[in-house]
Design a protein around this motif. Structure first.
Motif, PDB file in Angstrom:
ATOM      1  N   PRO A  59       1.326  10.230  -4.489  1.00 48.00           N
ATOM      2  CA  PRO A  59       2.281  11.310  -4.211  1.00 48.00           C
ATOM      3  C   PRO A  59       3.316  10.937  -3.144  1.00 48.00           C
ATOM      4  O   PRO A  59       4.373  11.547  -3.082  1.00 48.00           O
ATOM      5  CB  PRO A  59       1.386  12.465  -3.751  1.00 48.00           C
ATOM      6  N   ASN A  60       3.006   9.945  -2.299  1.00 47.90           N
ATOM      7  CA  ASN A  60       3.970   9.555  -1.268  1.00 47.90           C
ATOM      8  C   ASN A  60       4.828   8.364  -1.658  1.00 47.90           C
ATOM      9  O   ASN A  60       5.775   8.017  -0.942  1.00 47.90           O
ATOM     10  CB  ASN A  60       3.238   9.211   0.029  1.00 47.90           C
ATOM     11  N   ALA A  61       4.474   7.713  -2.764  1.00 47.57           N
ATOM     12  CA  ALA A  61       5.105   6.420  -3.074  1.00 47.57           C
ATOM     13  C   ALA A  61       6.619   6.548  -3.224  1.00 47.57           C
ATOM     14  O   ALA A  61       7.374   5.715  -2.727  1.00 47.57           O
ATOM     15  CB  ALA A  61       4.482   5.823  -4.329  1.00 47.57           C
ATOM     16  N   TRP A 119       9.711   9.302  13.047  1.00 48.60           N
ATOM     17  CA  TRP A 119       9.643  10.696  12.558  1.00 48.60           C
ATOM     18  C   TRP A 119       8.551  10.838  11.493  1.00 48.60           C
ATOM     19  O   TRP A 119       7.695  11.733  11.550  1.00 48.60           O
ATOM     20  CB  TRP A 119      10.960  11.104  11.891  1.00 48.60           C
ATOM     21  N   HIS A 120       8.646   9.934  10.526  1.00 49.82           N
ATOM     22  CA  HIS A 120       7.736   9.942   9.390  1.00 49.82           C
ATOM     23  C   HIS A 120       6.280   9.831   9.869  1.00 49.82           C
ATOM     24  O   HIS A 120       5.405  10.568   9.437  1.00 49.82           O
ATOM     25  CB  HIS A 120       8.127   8.738   8.519  1.00 49.82           C
ATOM     26  N   ALA A 121       6.061   8.924  10.815  1.00 51.47           N
ATOM     27  CA  ALA A 121       4.690   8.678  11.286  1.00 51.47           C
ATOM     28  C   ALA A 121       4.164   9.843  12.120  1.00 51.47           C
ATOM     29  O   ALA A 121       2.997  10.217  11.999  1.00 51.47           O
ATOM     30  CB  ALA A 121       4.651   7.387  12.097  1.00 51.47           C
ATOM     31  N   SER A 137       8.870   8.596  -1.943  1.00 56.42           N
ATOM     32  CA  SER A 137       9.674   8.686  -0.719  1.00 56.42           C
ATOM     33  C   SER A 137       9.570   7.387   0.083  1.00 56.42           C
ATOM     34  O   SER A 137      10.484   7.033   0.817  1.00 56.42           O
ATOM     35  CB  SER A 137       9.270   9.900   0.113  1.00 56.42           C
ATOM     36  N   CYS A 138       8.467   6.646  -0.093  1.00 55.93           N
ATOM     37  CA  CYS A 138       8.381   5.342   0.585  1.00 55.93           C
ATOM     38  C   CYS A 138       9.353   4.343  -0.031  1.00 55.93           C
ATOM     39  O   CYS A 138       9.934   3.519   0.681  1.00 55.93           O
ATOM     40  CB  CYS A 138       6.962   4.789   0.521  1.00 55.93           C
ATOM     41  N   ILE A 139       9.546   4.419  -1.346  1.00 56.07           N
ATOM     42  CA  ILE A 139      10.519   3.514  -1.974  1.00 56.07           C
ATOM     43  C   ILE A 139      11.916   3.838  -1.426  1.00 56.07           C
ATOM     44  O   ILE A 139      12.664   2.946  -1.042  1.00 56.07           O
ATOM     45  CB  ILE A 139      10.521   3.647  -3.520  1.00 56.07           C
ATOM     46  N   TRP A 174      -3.581   9.051   6.963  1.00 54.93           N
ATOM     47  CA  TRP A 174      -3.805  10.372   6.361  1.00 54.93           C
ATOM     48  C   TRP A 174      -2.966  10.600   5.113  1.00 54.93           C
ATOM     49  O   TRP A 174      -2.987  11.682   4.541  1.00 54.93           O
ATOM     50  CB  TRP A 174      -3.476  11.476   7.376  1.00 54.93           C
ATOM     51  N   ARG A 175      -2.203   9.604   4.713  1.00 51.40           N
ATOM     52  CA  ARG A 175      -1.318   9.799   3.557  1.00 51.40           C
ATOM     53  C   ARG A 175      -1.968   9.350   2.263  1.00 51.40           C
ATOM     54  O   ARG A 175      -2.513   8.255   2.186  1.00 51.40           O
ATOM     55  CB  ARG A 175      -0.015   9.015   3.741  1.00 51.40           C
ATOM     56  N   VAL A 176      -1.859  10.183   1.253  1.00 47.65           N
ATOM     57  CA  VAL A 176      -2.304   9.769  -0.091  1.00 47.65           C
ATOM     58  C   VAL A 176      -1.263   8.809  -0.665  1.00 47.65           C
ATOM     59  O   VAL A 176      -0.083   8.888  -0.334  1.00 47.65           O
ATOM     60  CB  VAL A 176      -2.445  10.975  -1.040  1.00 47.65           C
ATOM     61  N   HIS A 234       0.832  -1.205   0.000  1.00 47.79           N
ATOM     62  CA  HIS A 234       0.000   0.000   0.000  1.00 47.79           C
ATOM     63  C   HIS A 234       0.867   1.257   0.000  1.00 47.79           C
ATOM     64  O   HIS A 234       0.675   2.165  -0.814  1.00 47.79           O
ATOM     65  CB  HIS A 234      -0.938  -0.012   1.202  1.00 47.79           C
ATOM     66  N   MET A 235       1.843   1.283   0.902  1.00 46.21           N
ATOM     67  CA  MET A 235       2.702   2.476   1.000  1.00 46.21           C
ATOM     68  C   MET A 235       3.463   2.738  -0.295  1.00 46.21           C
ATOM     69  O   MET A 235       3.697   3.876  -0.672  1.00 46.21           O
ATOM     70  CB  MET A 235       3.736   2.305   2.120  1.00 46.21           C
ATOM     71  N   LEU A 236       3.856   1.658  -0.953  1.00 45.60           N
ATOM     72  CA  LEU A 236       4.653   1.809  -2.169  1.00 45.60           C
ATOM     73  C   LEU A 236       3.792   2.130  -3.395  1.00 45.60           C
ATOM     74  O   LEU A 236       4.310   2.297  -4.494  1.00 45.60           O
ATOM     75  CB  LEU A 236       5.451   0.524  -2.425  1.00 45.60           C
TER      76      LEU A 236
HETATM   77 MN    MN Z   1       3.919   6.327   2.690  1.00 48.12          MN
END
Ligand code: MN
Ligand code: 0FV
Ligand code: MN
Ligand code: MN
Ligand code: MN
Length: 592
Positions: free
Chosen positions: A242-244, A228-230, A246-248, A237-239, A108-110
């Protein structure tokens, strides 16, 4: 005195270090769809018209149109499919529940969970069967709770009762050592609905000890940076897209990360970027063809940023048409908003509101100054085009409903304009009763509703247009996040007091206290949203008012607002550097 405003010639700013993969020569002139007639704007100093103070666009038309992307080629899709198949094997392999849950969370995060929806639901289904009776630790209980709720399974907050102290007033002190568990408890607590006190306590407890861990420990390991990130933004709350990227980046630092998953995520983000670029090109051609920027030079020229919004709001790959549509709405909303907030005189604003109320009355349109006729007709044509598409595809005439939302919007704009010119200082409540509409979410969600609803039923249409609680919650978050990022500039330029200022006026509070209050109102709105999302996803017999994809977009609109206006700065109008960097990563720079 009448002055003709010269059409600005936009160059690609900082083309070398700013938009690395757009390779247009710096001397490229903005290709002009030349004005056929010229509108004269009155001199600002004489009429007292305000200025937005917005900078020109960072990306010009030609450079957007000349984007070329090799990831459209079939060979990349074939390679991606191979990796998808390998990850599917991973998901069904011998793996314990926790391992599977972690993998689902990572996918999901990626930004690649869309390739595994069926498998994910199957896994969660089997975990759900014994979830409330199985004995588990804090970590797996919390992770399971969050993912199950996110995917619409109904789980009670009571699963956390076994971690509470004897009086039930808080959590067991021994858990303070379990940092991984606390981090997941914190993340889980954001799925709360109204009255879920255990989750409220959970959040407080977790934050206290996570913060302490950060204060005590300056290791830069994966766990610490995850905290920190959390704390900056909980994952709920993260889309996604657009966040993928930085998650990679973050996942690559993880020692136990599966390399196939990372490789798929990297390839996939490049493939998606190629699709996004095509969608962006199309919206940019439309924007250019409206000539609104040339004719109304005071408006924000932000078509790329308008498109960025949509990548967070409408996340399904197949919904490209909807992203293009939403980008156009964003551009129209910001244009008309700038007319009301910056350029129009009160008298003109009354006339414009009147023309929108009468809708297709040529007589009231004829009364408008030319620059307003353009806005009016751009909007009118757009709404009719959307209405036509829905009529063809779904046999439903949506125009009266779409139109109602635009009327509600301009009426709310007019109220603000009247407050401003009369010097009225509303209470926070009075302000919010109007401001949750004046932010523009209502037409946005109405248009999305008709696109993302397969079979349009009366009940759904009415709930949408009576502005069901979930609609209002989403618009409230959009408004408040925007106020956090834009109100200082707005008030300085000349505008009504926004939420922060209303609170400060009323309570004699400091700006920081007001911001704290605004954050708490946003948190309450999230509880409403969560409750409604769970209802919409629940797999029971009650009929669904709203489709899953629509509800997802409603929540994402709120998420995207929090994202764009993060740190209380304006990532849209002022192109704040953090959002701008991310925009380039998502839309222009290949992931190497
Ligand atoms: Mn993320
Ligand atoms: C609001 O601008 C704005 F531009 C937004 C929310 C970005 C565009 C996207 C959507 C319409 C969702 P501004 O701060 O000027 O709005 P207000 O209402 O404060 O004048
Ligand atoms: Mn505005
Ligand atoms: Mn406004
Ligand atoms: Mn604003």
């Amino acid at each position: 005195m009448q002055v003709a405003i010269a059409k600005p010639t936009y160059y690609l700013h900082n083309s070398r270090n700013c938009v690395s993969s757009i390779a247009a020569p710096a001397t490229t002139r903005r290709r002009s769809l030349q004005p056929r007639f010229s509108i004269h704007f009155s001199d600002q100093t004489q009429t007292g018209r305000r200025s937005g103070g917005y900078q020109p666009a960072l990306w010009d038309f030609d450079s957007i149109q000349s984007l070329h992307n090799q990831y459209k080629e079939e060979v990349h899709r074939t390679r991606a499919q191979g990796l998808i198949d390998q990850v599917k094997m991973l998901l069904v392999e011998e793996m314990d529940h926790v391992g599977r849950l972690e993998l689902i969370d990572e996918l999901h995060m990626l930004g690649i969970s869309c390739h595994f929806e069926k498998e994910i639901i199957q896994i969660l289904n089997s975990i759900y069967l014994n979830y409330e009776t199985d004995q588990r630790d804090l970590y797996s209980t919390s992770l399971g709770f969050r993912l199950l709720r996110q995917y619409g399974f109904s789980v009670s907050q009571e699963v956390f009762d076994c971690f509470k102290n004897d009086e039930g007033s808080g959590f067991m002190p021994s858990l303070a050592q379990d940092i991984k568990g606390l981090l997941q408890l914190y993340e889980a607590s954001f799925l709360l609905t109204h009255g879920e006190n255990t989750l409220e306590l959970a959040r407080e407890f977790a934050i206290k000890f996570l913060q302490k861990k950060l204060d005590d420990d300056d290791d830069d390991d994966y766990l610490v940076s995850s905290i920190w990130h959390a704390l900056e933004f909980p994952s709920h709350w993260r889309v996604q897209m657009p966040n993928a990227r930085s998650c990679i980046d973050a996942c690559k630092r993880r020692p136990d990360m599966n390399p196939i998953v990372v490789e798929l995520a990297k390839l996939d983000i490049n493939i998606v970027q190629a699709q996004f670029q095509d969608e962006l090109k199309e919206t940019s051609r439309w924007w250019e063809s409206t000539c609104l920027v040339q004719k109304l030079p005071f408006v924000r020229d932000r078509i790329v940023e308008c498109y960025l919004w949509t990548t967070g709001v409408i996340q399904r790959r197949e919904h490209g048409y909807e992203r293009i549509m939403l980008t156009k709405i964003n551009a129209l909303v910001t244009t008309i908003d700038d007319v009301f907030d910056i350029y129009g005189t009160v008298e003109e604003l009354h006339q414009f509101t009147n023309a929108i109320q009468s809708w297709d009355d040529i007589e009231s349109m004829k009364q408008l100054p030319s620059y307003m006729q353009l806005c009016y007709l751009a909007l009118y044509n757009f709404v009719n085009e959307m209405g036509y598409a829905t009529l063809v595809e779904k046999g439903f005439n949506s125009i009266p409903y779409l139109r109602k939302t635009w009327v509600d919007l301009v009426e709310a704009y007019l109220i603000e304009a009247k407050w401003y010119y009369s010097g009225h200082k509303p209470t926070l409540e009075e302000y919010m009763n109007n401001a949750w509409i004046s932010i523009g979410g209502v037409p946005i969600l109405s248009h999305i509703f008709f696109r993302l609803t397969d079979s349009i039923e009366k009940e759904g249409v009415e709930s949408m247009h009576k502005y069901h609680d979930i609609i209002r919650a989403s618009c409230t978050i959009l408004r408040l996040a925007d106020d956090m990022g834009t109100s200082l500039d707005e008030v300085e330029r000349g505008d009504v007091p926004k939420s922060i200022q209303c609170y400060m006026n009323k309570k004699n509070a400091s700006e920081e206290e007001a911001r704290e209050h605004v954050r708490s109102v946003m948190a309450e709105a999230w509880k409403t949203m969560n409750g409604e999302m769970m209802r919409a996803a629940a797999d029971d017999d009650s009929p669904l008012i709203f489709s899953k994809y629509f509800v997802e977009a409603v929540a994402n609109l709120a998420r995207m607002a929090q994202f764009i206006y993060q740190d209380g700065s304006d990532g849209f109008g002022m192109q704040h550097s953090k959002v701008n960097k991310l925009l380039r990563g998502l839309l222009f720079d290949r992931y190497a």
